[in-house]
Enzyme design. Structure first.
Site, short mmCIF file in Angstrom:
data_model
loop_
_atom_site.label_atom_id
_atom_site.label_comp_id
_atom_site.label_asym_id
_atom_site.label_seq_id
_atom_site.Cartn_x
_atom_site.Cartn_y
_atom_site.Cartn_z
N TRP A 210 0.87 -1.18 0.00
CA TRP A 210 0.00 0.00 0.00
C TRP A 210 0.91 1.23 0.00
O TRP A 210 1.78 1.35 0.87
CB TRP A 210 -0.87 -0.03 1.26
CG TRP A 210 -1.85 1.08 1.39
CD1 TRP A 210 -2.72 1.53 0.43
CD2 TRP A 210 -2.09 1.87 2.56
NE1 TRP A 210 -3.48 2.55 0.94
CE2 TRP A 210 -3.13 2.78 2.23
CE3 TRP A 210 -1.55 1.90 3.84
CZ2 TRP A 210 -3.62 3.71 3.14
CZ3 TRP A 210 -2.04 2.83 4.74
CH2 TRP A 210 -3.06 3.72 4.40
N ASP B 278 -0.59 -5.35 9.38
CA ASP B 278 -1.56 -4.32 9.03
C ASP B 278 -2.80 -5.04 8.53
O ASP B 278 -2.76 -5.72 7.49
CB ASP B 278 -0.97 -3.42 7.92
CG ASP B 278 -1.96 -2.38 7.43
OD1 ASP B 278 -3.05 -2.25 8.03
OD2 ASP B 278 -1.64 -1.69 6.44
N ALA C 141 -6.53 -4.35 7.41
CA ALA C 141 -7.46 -3.26 7.07
C ALA C 141 -8.72 -3.77 6.38
O ALA C 141 -9.62 -2.98 6.08
CB ALA C 141 -6.77 -2.23 6.18
N LYS D 270 -13.09 0.03 6.43
CA LYS D 270 -13.77 -0.74 5.38
C LYS D 270 -14.84 -1.66 5.96
O LYS D 270 -15.96 -1.67 5.48
CB LYS D 270 -12.76 -1.61 4.60
CG LYS D 270 -11.41 -0.97 4.38
CD LYS D 270 -11.40 0.06 3.28
CE LYS D 270 -10.27 1.01 3.48
NZ LYS D 270 -9.56 1.41 2.32
C1 LIG Z 1 -3.37 -1.82 3.49
C2 LIG Z 1 -4.06 -0.70 4.19
N1 LIG Z 1 -3.71 -0.41 5.45
C3 LIG Z 1 -4.28 0.57 6.13
C4 LIG Z 1 -5.26 1.34 5.57
C5 LIG Z 1 -5.80 2.43 6.45
O1 LIG Z 1 -7.05 2.87 6.29
P1 LIG Z 1 -7.69 3.98 7.21
O2 LIG Z 1 -6.62 4.86 7.72
O3 LIG Z 1 -8.65 4.68 6.33
O4 LIG Z 1 -8.37 3.24 8.34
C6 LIG Z 1 -5.68 1.09 4.26
C7 LIG Z 1 -6.68 1.91 3.59
O5 LIG Z 1 -6.83 1.98 2.42
C8 LIG Z 1 -5.05 0.03 3.56
O6 LIG Z 1 -5.39 -0.28 2.30
#
Ligand SMILES: Cc1ncc(COP(=O)(O)O)c(C=O)c1O
Length: 393
Positions: free
Chosen positions: A127, A208, A210, A243
């Site tokens: 990401w 991580d 998500a 999500k």
């Molecule tokens: C791999 C990954 N980690 C973390 C996040 C963090 O999302 P948020 O900060 O919106 O909770 C995302 C969001 O797209 C993601 O794709």
């Protein structure tokens, strides 16, 4: 003052949103932005979230500060959601954070305080926000091979071989499930092998997660991180509710840590709170309170699980439909991996030029690296999308 600054590199996804918005073609297809979309292309508020918001509205009597860890009942419930009973509560601590991003950032800073010389090993690709966050926290990073674009599979042997070169206390960043941007995920057996390597080489795992619930199911998607928690003495986890509760703008996430002993957990927790204090101080409450209301009430939780299940099942149907349409129109099984991938994304393995042709000639928008958001596929026009992809090959 500001004359010393130069413009940062433009954000590619935001630029893509603007291009799509300005495209007058009625049949345009948005496979770019990373939010879940329903059949009508909307990102609705979940019914279980709406109901919990009513409860919150009726019950909340004050908006005074909650503290650095935010809503502690939320922290407990999120720890349960992610770890189940895989780790003894005495060695686990958690604090609420502003989104998964907030959790990532404060955990990187905690690791920086603990091991300023550590290198973070990130998957290639990962990401894109991981890299600036690691850099902003002052740690170094290096990538390990992860994705084979030709077959759409994980390059597991190459990944293991690279991680075998890591130094003790280096950090291994792993996607808990639904790898973003590729959609290719580790099997449980592969998680076990990575866990063994981490223990042998005395590395430090950072997971991580998500998209829990968007791959195979809420428990199945956490199976890797739970297995790891049984194998390693310590680890950290950044969990996002953006999500799976569809509360993107409310900024709901949780930073979880596992330490070798309760005493070490207490110190790491206090340091994590101090990192938060030096950043944003306290996390926003609304979304986390809503998640807590859902997770603490069995009936509300069941209603939410049903909504997550429906989202996941829709994406699997779309995956299978697109893979079948591509098989039909290309006369090959080259894109069968789309049906095997899990989560919201798949990387198709197209060149930037092919991606740009899809945009210009067919009004199909995806990120330059050919990542598609499966939820953006129009279920009644999968043949059109497949025909367009085949046309640019
Ligand atoms: C791999 C990954 N980690 C973390 C996040 C963090 O999302 P948020 O900060 O919106 O909770 C995302 C969001 O797209 C993601 O794709």
């Amino acid at each position: 003052m500001f004359e010393t600054l130069t413009s940062p590199a433009p954000d590619k996804i935001l630029a893509l949103i603007a291009l799509l918005r300005d495209d007058p073609r009625q049949h345009k297809v948005d496979l770019g932005v990373g939010v879940y979309k329903d059949r009508e292309g909307r990102t609705p508020i979940m019914q279980s979230v709406r109901d919990a918001e009513q409860v919150l509205f009726a019950e909340q009597t004050t908006k005074t500060y909650l503290g650095l860890a935010g809503d502690t009942a939320f922290d407990t419930k999120m720890t349960e959601l992610v770890l189940g009973d895989a780790a003894p509560a005495a060695r686990v601590r958690a604090i609420q954070a502003p989104g998964g991003s907030g959790a990532l950032r404060i955990l990187f800073e905690l690791l920086r305080r603990a091991r300023p010389d550590a290198t973070v090993w990130v998957s290639d690709p990962t990401w894109p926000n991981h890299i600036p966050m690691i850099e902003a926290s002052g740690l170094k990073h290096v990538s390990y091979p992860y994705f084979d674009a030709a077959t759409g599979t994980v390059r597991f042997e190459a990944m293991l071989a690279a991680l075998a070169q890591a130094k003790p206390d280096d950090v291994v960043l792993l996607h808990g499930c639904c790898h973003n941007p590729t959609g290719a995920n580790l099997t449980l057996e592969q998680w076990r092998e990575i866990g063994k390597l981490i223990v042998e080489k005395r590395l430090f795992p950072f997971v991580d997660i998500a998209y829990q619930g968007f791959g195979e199911g809420l428990d199945a998607d956490a199976a890797g991180v739970r297995l790891l928690a049984t194998l390693v003495p310590s680890m950290v986890i950044a969990a996002s509710c953006s999500k799976n509760f569809s509360v993107y703008r409310d900024r709901v996430g949780c930073a979880i840590l596992l330490a070798p002993s309760a005493a070490e957990a207490d110190i790491a927790y206090a340091q994590l709170c101090s990192v938060a204090r030096a950043n944003y101080s306290m996390p926003p409450d609304h979304g986390a309170a809503v998640v807590r209301i859902i997770l603490t009430d069995p009936a509300r939780r069941a209603a939410w699980v049903a909504e997550v299940d429906a989202i996941r099942e829709r994406m699997i149907v779309l995956r299978e439909g697109l893979a079948a349409a591509l098989r039909k129109h290309s006369g090959s099984n080259r894109f069968d991996f789309i049906a095997r991938h899990r989560g919201m994304f798949s990387r198709l393995g197209l060149s930037v030029e092919q991606v740009h042709r899809l945009r210009a000639e067919h009004a199909i928008y995806m990120v330059d690296d050919s990542r598609i958001n499966v939820a953006g596929l129009p279920d009644d026009r999968l043949d059109d999308v497949a025909r367009a992809i085949v046309a640019v090959l």
